[in-house]
Design an enzyme around this catalytic site. Structure first.
Site, PDB file in Angstrom:
ATOM      1  N   HIS A 149       0.345  -7.486  -5.178  1.00 35.65           N
ATOM      2  CA  HIS A 149      -0.145  -8.836  -4.906  1.00 35.65           C
ATOM      3  C   HIS A 149       1.035  -9.821  -4.947  1.00 35.65           C
ATOM      4  O   HIS A 149       1.976  -9.624  -5.709  1.00 35.65           O
ATOM      5  CB  HIS A 149      -1.153  -9.184  -6.004  1.00 35.65           C
ATOM      6  CG  HIS A 149      -1.957 -10.414  -5.747  1.00 35.65           C
ATOM      7  ND1 HIS A 149      -1.497 -11.676  -6.033  1.00 35.65           N
ATOM      8  CD2 HIS A 149      -3.205 -10.566  -5.245  1.00 35.65           C
ATOM      9  CE1 HIS A 149      -2.442 -12.558  -5.724  1.00 35.65           C
ATOM     10  NE2 HIS A 149      -3.483 -11.916  -5.239  1.00 35.65           N
ATOM     11  N   ASP A 189      -0.456  -5.622 -14.085  1.00 38.64           N
ATOM     12  CA  ASP A 189      -1.405  -6.608 -13.588  1.00 38.64           C
ATOM     13  C   ASP A 189      -2.787  -5.954 -13.583  1.00 38.64           C
ATOM     14  O   ASP A 189      -3.051  -5.062 -12.783  1.00 38.64           O
ATOM     15  CB  ASP A 189      -0.965  -7.036 -12.183  1.00 38.64           C
ATOM     16  CG  ASP A 189      -1.983  -7.924 -11.483  1.00 38.64           C
ATOM     17  OD1 ASP A 189      -3.148  -7.989 -11.922  1.00 38.64           O
ATOM     18  OD2 ASP A 189      -1.601  -8.538 -10.465  1.00 38.64           O
ATOM     19  N   GLN A 237      -7.473  -6.456 -11.084  1.00 37.11           N
ATOM     20  CA  GLN A 237      -8.491  -5.680 -10.368  1.00 37.11           C
ATOM     21  C   GLN A 237      -8.986  -4.483 -11.176  1.00 37.11           C
ATOM     22  O   GLN A 237      -9.759  -3.673 -10.665  1.00 37.11           O
ATOM     23  CB  GLN A 237      -7.930  -5.188  -9.025  1.00 37.11           C
ATOM     24  CG  GLN A 237      -7.585  -6.290  -8.061  1.00 37.11           C
ATOM     25  CD  GLN A 237      -8.811  -7.067  -7.574  1.00 37.11           C
ATOM     26  OE1 GLN A 237      -9.944  -6.595  -7.620  1.00 37.11           O
ATOM     27  NE2 GLN A 237      -8.575  -8.273  -7.095  1.00 37.11           N
ATOM     28  N   LYS A 240     -12.502 -12.811 -12.501  1.00 38.45           N
ATOM     29  CA  LYS A 240     -12.723 -11.510 -11.857  1.00 38.45           C
ATOM     30  C   LYS A 240     -13.447 -10.542 -12.783  1.00 38.45           C
ATOM     31  O   LYS A 240     -13.659  -9.380 -12.455  1.00 38.45           O
ATOM     32  CB  LYS A 240     -11.389 -10.905 -11.412  1.00 38.45           C
ATOM     33  CG  LYS A 240     -10.728 -11.698 -10.279  1.00 38.45           C
ATOM     34  CD  LYS A 240      -9.501 -10.984  -9.782  1.00 38.45           C
ATOM     35  CE  LYS A 240      -8.550 -11.920  -9.061  1.00 38.45           C
ATOM     36  NZ  LYS A 240      -8.807 -11.996  -7.626  1.00 38.45           N
ATOM     37  N   CYS A 256      -3.483 -11.571  -0.008  1.00 35.88           N
ATOM     38  CA  CYS A 256      -2.312 -11.932  -0.827  1.00 35.88           C
ATOM     39  C   CYS A 256      -1.393 -10.742  -1.052  1.00 35.88           C
ATOM     40  O   CYS A 256      -0.823 -10.579  -2.139  1.00 35.88           O
ATOM     41  CB  CYS A 256      -2.733 -12.519  -2.169  1.00 35.88           C
ATOM     42  SG  CYS A 256      -3.631 -14.052  -2.027  1.00 35.88           S
TER      43      CYS A 256
HETATM   44  N1  PMP Z   1      -3.160  -9.823  -9.060  1.00 30.75           N
HETATM   45  C1  PMP Z   1      -4.096  -9.162  -8.384  1.00 30.75           C
HETATM   46  C2  PMP Z   1      -3.973  -7.669  -8.244  1.00 30.75           C
HETATM   47  C3  PMP Z   1      -5.166  -9.843  -7.823  1.00 30.75           C
HETATM   48  O1  PMP Z   1      -6.100  -9.183  -7.130  1.00 30.75           O
HETATM   49  C4  PMP Z   1      -5.243 -11.246  -7.971  1.00 30.75           C
HETATM   50  C5  PMP Z   1      -6.374 -12.054  -7.369  1.00 30.75           C
HETATM   51  N2  PMP Z   1      -6.637 -11.760  -6.019  1.00 30.75           N
HETATM   52  C6  PMP Z   1      -4.244 -11.894  -8.691  1.00 30.75           C
HETATM   53  C7  PMP Z   1      -3.230 -11.146  -9.222  1.00 30.75           C
HETATM   54  C8  PMP Z   1      -4.238 -13.367  -8.910  1.00 30.75           C
HETATM   55  O2  PMP Z   1      -5.271 -13.744  -9.742  1.00 30.75           O
HETATM   56  P1  PMP Z   1      -5.529 -15.281 -10.026  1.00 30.75           P
HETATM   57  O3  PMP Z   1      -5.622 -15.941  -8.677  1.00 30.75           O
HETATM   58  O4  PMP Z   1      -6.824 -15.309 -10.757  1.00 30.75           O
HETATM   59  O5  PMP Z   1      -4.391 -15.803 -10.825  1.00 30.75           O
END
Ligand code: PMP
Length: 414
Positions: free
Chosen positions: A124, A201, A204, A227, A365
Site C-alpha cells: 500500500h 501493516d 487488512q 477497518k 492505493c
Molecule cells: N495499509 C493497508 C494495507 C491498507 O489497506 C490501508 C487502507 N486501504 C492502509 C494501510 C491505510 O489505512 P488508513 O487509511 O486507515 O490509514
C-alpha cells in the site's frame, strides 16, 4: 466465543440493512472500511451523552472515569494483538499515521546514507511513500522486493536483498490488493538475522485473522479502527517496549510531558510521549467495543468462516465469462480483485452499484502492485464476517447480467 454465525453478526450491524438504489445493500467494500455493530455505535453515544471528559488531567470523577476507559481501551488493544503490555500500544489516527510516526521518530534515528528499507512491490502507498520521503531526507534507499509473476513476494529475491545495510523491512500482514498472506513470521526471522527491524501493516489482517505480534516477532504492527468495525480517526501502533523506550517523540504539546521549563522539557514515558494533545477518546472507547464484538465471535471461528466464504467466491466468480482474478488462489483474506473483459473496472463497479452492490474500482492505493499486472485499475470485492453466500451470489449474478448486456454496461444490475 464459538457462537459465530454470519447472520447474527449481520443482524447486529444496522447499516447493512439499508437499501441502495432500490436494492438491499450488499457491502463488499470491507477492504476500504467496515460497517459498525450497534454495540460500537452505542459505546460512542454513551460516552458522549454520559461520560464525556478530557483525560489525564483534572482531579474530578468524570476525568478519572474517562481516563480509565481510555486506558482500558489500550489494554484491550494490547490483548487483541498479543502484546506483552499496554505500554506497547500508541493510539494514532490510523495505519497511515502509525507508519508516519515510525518514519519520523525511529526512522530519523536509524536511517542514513547507505541504509536500505525493503518494501515489497505489493505494498500500500502508506507503506511506501513515508519511506520515500524519509529516504530522500536521510540519503537512504527504498529497495523494492519483487513479486513472482503470480504476485507473491519473491522469497528468494527477498533473501538476496537483505543485508547489514537493511535497517527496516515493511510488510503487510495481508495484501489490500490480493488478500494474500505472506510468510510474515519467516520474513521477520530472516530480517532479524541482519538486525533489521520489521514494520508489519495489519490494516487488512486484524478483522480477519487472529494476530499475535509476539509470535510474529514484529517490531512494529499497525492497524486502523475503521477497518475492524470501529470508528474512523483511531488506530493503533504496537512497538516493542525496547524500541519505544529509545524513540524520540514526534509531536510536542500537552499530555506528553513529565515537566516543562522554558529551558528544557522532560518527556513522559511511552506510550504517552507519543500522544500529544487531546486524543480521540471516544474513538478509543468505540474501538474497544468493536474489538470486544469481534472477539466475542471467536477469531478462529471467524477466520475459518471467511476462508470458506472466500473459496466459495473464488469458485462462483469463475462462472463469469471474461472475469480474471488477480493473484494466486492461496490462503488469503477475502479480497477478490478482478478485471472483466469488455468492461472497465469503473463500468463494472457502477453497474454493481446500480444493483445495490458496493465494491471498489481503482488502483487501491497500490499502483506499483497493479502495474505488476499491467493494469492501472481493477475491481475489488472484499469480504468480512457478516457477508454470506447470498452476497456472493448477488455479485456473481449481477456480473453475469452485465456480460449478457454486453459492452458499455449501464442501466442497473438488478
Ligand atoms: N495499509 C493497508 C494495507 C491498507 O489497506 C490501508 C487502507 N486501504 C492502509 C494501510 C491505510 O489505512 P488508513 O487509511 O486507515 O490509514
Amino acid at each position: 466465543a464459538g457462537a459465530f454465525s454470519p447472520e447474527r453478526a449481520r443482524a447486529e450491524v444496522p447499516a447493512l440493512h439499508r437499501t441502495v438504489n432500490g436494492h438491499p445493500l450488499v457491502w463488499l467494500d470491507n477492504g476500504a472500511t467496515t460497517h459498525k455493530p450497534h454495540q460500537m455505535i452505542e459505546a460512542l453515544s454513551t460516552y458522549y451523552s454520559a461520560a464525556n471528559s478530557n483525560i489525564h488531567r483534572g482531579a474530578h470523577t468524570m476525568a478519572r472515569e474517562a481516563t480509565e476507559a481510555y486506558e482500558s481501551g489500550r489494554a484491550a488493544v494490547a490483548d487483541f494483538l498479543g502484546a506483552a503490555s499496554p505500554e506497547e500500544i500508541v493510539f494514532v489516527r490510523g495505519t497511515t499515521e502509525a507508519t508516519n510516526l515510525v518514519a519520523h521518530t525511529w526512522g530519523r534515528d536509524h536511517l542514513g546514507p547507505g541504509d536500505d528499507i525493503l518494501v515489497p512491490v505489493l505494498e500500500h502507498h502508506s507503506d511506501l511513500v513515508p519511506w520515500q520521503q524519509l529516504a530522500a531526507e536521510r540519503g537512504a534507499r527504498v529497495v523494492p522486493v519483487p513479486l513472482t509473476p503470480e504476485g507473491t513476494i519473491d522469497q528468494g529475491a527477498y533473501a538476496d536483498l537483505l543485508s547489514y545495510r537493511t535497517q527496516l523491512v515493511v510488510l503487510s500482514h495481508a495484501s489490500n490488493v490480493l488478500g494474500t498472506i505472506p510468510p510474515v513470521r519467516e520474513m521477520t526471522a530472516l530480517a532479524h538475522r541482519y538486525d533489521a527491524a520489521v514494520l508489519v501493516d495489519g490494516a487488512q489482517a486484524v478483522a480477519h485473522l487472529p494476530v499475535d505480534v509476539q509470535e510474529l516477532d514484529a517490531d512494529f504492527y499497525a492497524f486502523s479502527g475503521h477497518k475492524i468495525f470501529g470508528p474512523t480517526g483511531i488506530g493503533a501502533l504496537y512497538a516493542k517496549s525496547a524500541l519505544l523506550a529509545e524513540m524520540r517523540p514526534w509531536q510536542g504539546g500537552g499530555n506528553m510531558i513529565e515537566s516543562v521549563e522554558f529551558g528544557r522539557t522532560a518527556f513522559a514515558s511511552a506510550p504517552h510521549r507519543f500522544e500529544a494533545g487531546t486524543g480521540h477518546i471516544a474513538g478509543v472507547i468505540g474501538l474497544h467495543a468493536a474489538l470486544d464484538w469481534l472477539s466475542g465471535f471467536g477469531r478462529e471461528a471467524v477466520a475459518a468462516y471467511e476462508t470458506a466464504l472466500t473459496a466459495y467466491a473464488q469458485d462462483a466468480l469463475q462462472a463469469v465469462p471474461g472475469l480474471e482474478l488477480l493473484g494466486p488462489a492461496t490462503r488469503k483474506v477475502g479480497a477478490l480483485t478482478f478485471t472483466l473483459a469488455g468492461h472497465t473496472p469503473e463500468e463494472a463497479a457502477r453497474w454493481l452499484d446500480d444493483g445495490g452492490i458496493a465494491v471498489r474500482a481503482g488502483h487501491h492505493c497500490a499502483q506499483p502492485a497493479l502495474r505488476h499486472y499491467g493494469l492501472d485499475s481493477a475491481v475489488r470485492a472484499s469480504l468480512a464476517l457478516y457477508n454470506t453466500r447470498e452476497d456472493v451470489d448477488r455479485l456473481t449474478e449481477s456480473l453475469l447480467r452485465l456480460c449478457e448486456a454486453g459492452g458499455g454496461g449501464s442501466g442497473g444490475g438488478a
